[in-house]
Design a protein around this motif. Sequence first.
Motif, mmCIF file in Angstrom:
data_model
loop_
_atom_site.group_PDB
_atom_site.id
_atom_site.type_symbol
_atom_site.label_atom_id
_atom_site.label_comp_id
_atom_site.label_asym_id
_atom_site.label_seq_id
_atom_site.Cartn_x
_atom_site.Cartn_y
_atom_site.Cartn_z
ATOM 1 N N ARG A 240 0.831 -1.205 0.000
ATOM 2 C CA ARG A 240 0.000 0.000 0.000
ATOM 3 C C ARG A 240 0.867 1.257 0.000
ATOM 4 N NH1 ARG A 240 -5.250 1.315 1.393
ATOM 5 N NH2 ARG A 240 -5.549 3.371 2.332
ATOM 6 N N LEU A 241 1.940 1.224 0.785
ATOM 7 C CA LEU A 241 2.839 2.376 0.858
ATOM 8 C C LEU A 241 3.526 2.631 -0.478
ATOM 9 C CD1 LEU A 241 4.162 4.566 2.633
ATOM 10 C CD2 LEU A 241 5.902 2.860 3.260
ATOM 11 N N ALA A 242 3.928 1.570 -1.151
ATOM 12 C CA ALA A 242 4.599 1.721 -2.448
ATOM 13 C C ALA A 242 3.674 2.335 -3.489
ATOM 14 C CB ALA A 242 5.123 0.370 -2.930
ATOM 15 N N GLN B 174 14.191 -2.915 4.235
ATOM 16 C CA GLN B 174 14.972 -1.941 3.479
ATOM 17 C C GLN B 174 14.075 -1.116 2.550
ATOM 18 O OE1 GLN B 174 17.546 -1.404 4.975
ATOM 19 N NE2 GLN B 174 19.324 -2.398 4.080
ATOM 20 N N LEU B 175 13.064 -1.738 1.980
ATOM 21 C CA LEU B 175 12.115 -0.983 1.155
ATOM 22 C C LEU B 175 11.340 0.015 2.004
ATOM 23 C CD1 LEU B 175 10.725 -3.845 -1.103
ATOM 24 C CD2 LEU B 175 12.162 -1.931 -1.857
ATOM 25 N N LEU B 176 10.901 -0.416 3.189
ATOM 26 C CA LEU B 176 10.180 0.491 4.094
ATOM 27 C C LEU B 176 11.037 1.707 4.428
ATOM 28 C CD1 LEU B 176 7.920 1.248 6.138
ATOM 29 C CD2 LEU B 176 9.132 -0.192 7.798
ATOM 30 N N ALA C 65 -0.473 6.747 4.914
ATOM 31 C CA ALA C 65 -0.332 6.178 3.567
ATOM 32 C C ALA C 65 -0.209 4.663 3.580
ATOM 33 C CB ALA C 65 0.894 6.774 2.880
ATOM 34 N N ALA C 66 0.221 4.084 4.719
ATOM 35 C CA ALA C 66 0.664 2.693 4.705
ATOM 36 C C ALA C 66 -0.244 1.714 5.428
ATOM 37 C CB ALA C 66 2.067 2.599 5.320
ATOM 38 N N VAL C 67 -1.153 2.178 6.281
ATOM 39 C CA VAL C 67 -1.975 1.255 7.065
ATOM 40 C C VAL C 67 -3.295 1.012 6.342
ATOM 41 C CG1 VAL C 67 -3.102 0.811 9.272
ATOM 42 C CG2 VAL C 67 -0.936 2.065 9.217
#
Length: 201
Positions: free
Chosen positions: A119-121, A164-166, A182-184
Amino acid sequence: MNFASWPALLVVDVEGNGTNPPDLVEIAALPVRGGRPDTSAAGAWLIRPERPVTARAAGIHGLTNDVLADKPAWAQLADQVGDFLGQAWICAHHAHVDYRELHRHLPRWEPAGVIDTLRLAKATYKGLPSYTLDALIKHVTPDLSQAPRVGRHRATYDAYATAQLLLSMAEHYETWDQLTAAAVPPGLPGAPQPEQEPTLW
């Protein structure tokens, strides 16, 4: 991003035996502290499933029935895994899957919140043709030189890559609240609550 402001966070990944619903065969939980994955404090468990690993699942992650034959059953590990996870935030790629399976195996466990790097990406890198873990690794090119040598589709490697992506994506946000907004995913722990309309009474 001020990483010192982050609450306790574990990047998690689970692998299953290929049945529906799956038995867990591997769990990894990697703490992120001070803007870095802390491999010295990571948790990793191999589990002998109640039902055999399917050929398709074994072909993906390499965890065959022979490899898992002498590993502990879930009942022997549940308390240890639950204690390790505690009430920290968790992060995973396509996180509702990992959260669902962990919660199904640990019904009394509830994290403080759930961050989904998928979702964040989608919020951070708009318009990519794919948001799979492999596609994001290729797009972001995170430093995986210290990743476990077991390779992709093993829980410890995938948790490290996701961490690492996070951290790379977090640099696009000024605050923890902006990141979590943005991510949850809606409906999961930590999701921002909708503002209530003011009422007369």
